[in-house]
Enzyme design. Sequence first.
Site: not given
Ligand code: NOJ
Length: 577
Positions: A344, A207
């Site tokens: 996302d 991440d």
């Molecule tokens: C990227 C992740 O894919 C997302 O879902 C998350 O909110 C942020 N990083 C923070 O961890």
Amino acid sequence: MPDVPWWRSAVVYQIYPRSFADSDGNGIGDLRGILGRLDHLTRLGVDVVWLSPIYPSPQDDAGYDISDYEAVDPTFGTLADLDELIAALHERGMRLVLDLVVNHTSDEHPWFLESRSDPYGPWRDWYWWRPPRPGMEPGQPGAEPTNWQSFFSGSAWELDPASGEYFLHLFSRRQPDLNWENPKVREAVYAMMRRWLDRGIDGFRMDVINMISKAVSPVDGTLPDGPVLAGSPYGDGSAAFIGGPRIHEFVQEMHREVFAGRDAALLTVGEMPGVTVDQARLFTDPARGELDMVFQFEHVSLDQGGGKWDPRPFRLRDLKTSFGRWQAGLADVGWNSLYWNNHDQPRIVSRWGDDGAYRERSATMLATVLHCHRGTPYVYQGEELGMTNMPFSSIADFRDIESLNHYAVAVSRGEDPEHVLAAMRMMSRDNARTPVQWDASPHAGFTTGTPWIDVNPNHVEINAAAQVDDPGSVFSHYRRLITLRHDEPAVAHGDFTMLLPDHETVYAFTRRLPDDPRGDVELLVLGNFSGDDVRVDIDEGWAGSELVLGNYPDAAADVATLRPWEARVHRLVRPRP
Ligand code: NOJ
């Protein structure tokens, strides 16, 4: 092919556990739910499963706020369930990649509880604590140590009234950033990663891993302000934390400490907002010992103006320019990951396809174009069914912290709530997070209880049960694409050449493998990004080619003609004299 990494011909499937399958009727997906659906993955033919976080978490950011890196959240099951999943996937010839979220922890992680409790204690330096701006009082407007805006709206600094100091959180205020300058933090993370690999997992999706190094002053420990954002009291601090000064050092150290010397077939993929092609080449050059591949964000930003809540029309030429540059930039050194969707991003068929009359046709066209690039494709749960965005009717339908915070800030700034909601319907992450549509029953076969977020009402038509045995379904098309990558070396290993870069609706390219045992093998990939018939100027040599894959049941009139949202893959083999 000797020395060619296994993941070049692999396809990864992402499971977002909350929304995949619920075994116990509490409305939230879980590990036993996944175990009950493995036949779906086997039929699809994927090689790797990436599991979004299943660790204990207050769920402020749906599990990306982790309070214990070494256990399983009871909502999702137990460590024994996870062991069972690892074994069951391995038995079926699939690998398991876990999410690694180490830019930040939850504010309920014991490291942070210790760090917050004693400003002079040994844990303080595990996070980014800073006093107010010189000459200002804690809590005074503008007293934050830098002007950085958080990704989830508001300041990236939160005041701890007990000590009068602020801590940094690039995401939610409940996700404090770890201080990677501290070697103890790094050692603890690496040890945790080694324990997971020893347990049998096959790698990590990391991440926002390009944010772990911050541009801290070696002189006085300050962090720099960023340029002020239009219409915001805050600034864009990204120059100080995206690809920061020690990023390659940290990633190389991680590679040495965690991965080097293990002979298992592992996969590492770094999520990297804002990464450039040149940086990605460094991160994925095998000689540098960093990562196997990265997720870049350029293509998913093409339909955005001043940020994700400011959608603007998508232009195919921009996509070709962007993907063309990434294909060329990582042609000889490094490797691409290929994705349209994840937890996302809004659903691709609603975003750049036609989720009405041409839903199946456009979903399969988009899949074909993506999967035939050079790189490792990722399929996000439900994408293989052509799942669409959700018709959210009001703010009460949303669950995602990023979306909810944005709405609150935008409306308090005086924006028209309907206008704000319209952008959220297009771009909110919750579009990806509605439950997987397994069948036409009331909650789509996802749960017997009340789902944590509503099921898309179109599940009565769009669902797995209706598709898995239908050769004309989106599911069957994904299956054929995955088989093609496994069986046709030109898909995994061929060179890439973009054709028709200026065409407004047709995406066309070739993949060529000149030294294949069959001879000089070349593929032509065509995708019509429109609901109109179109004729394109294609080299006549393709007239006699073999059609290896298409999304219409019958052949086209000729190679240069494309029907609405049609996709085709042609093959020419020129035997060696
Ligand atoms: C990227 C992740 O894919 C997302 O879902 C998350 O909110 C942020 N990083 C923070 O961890």
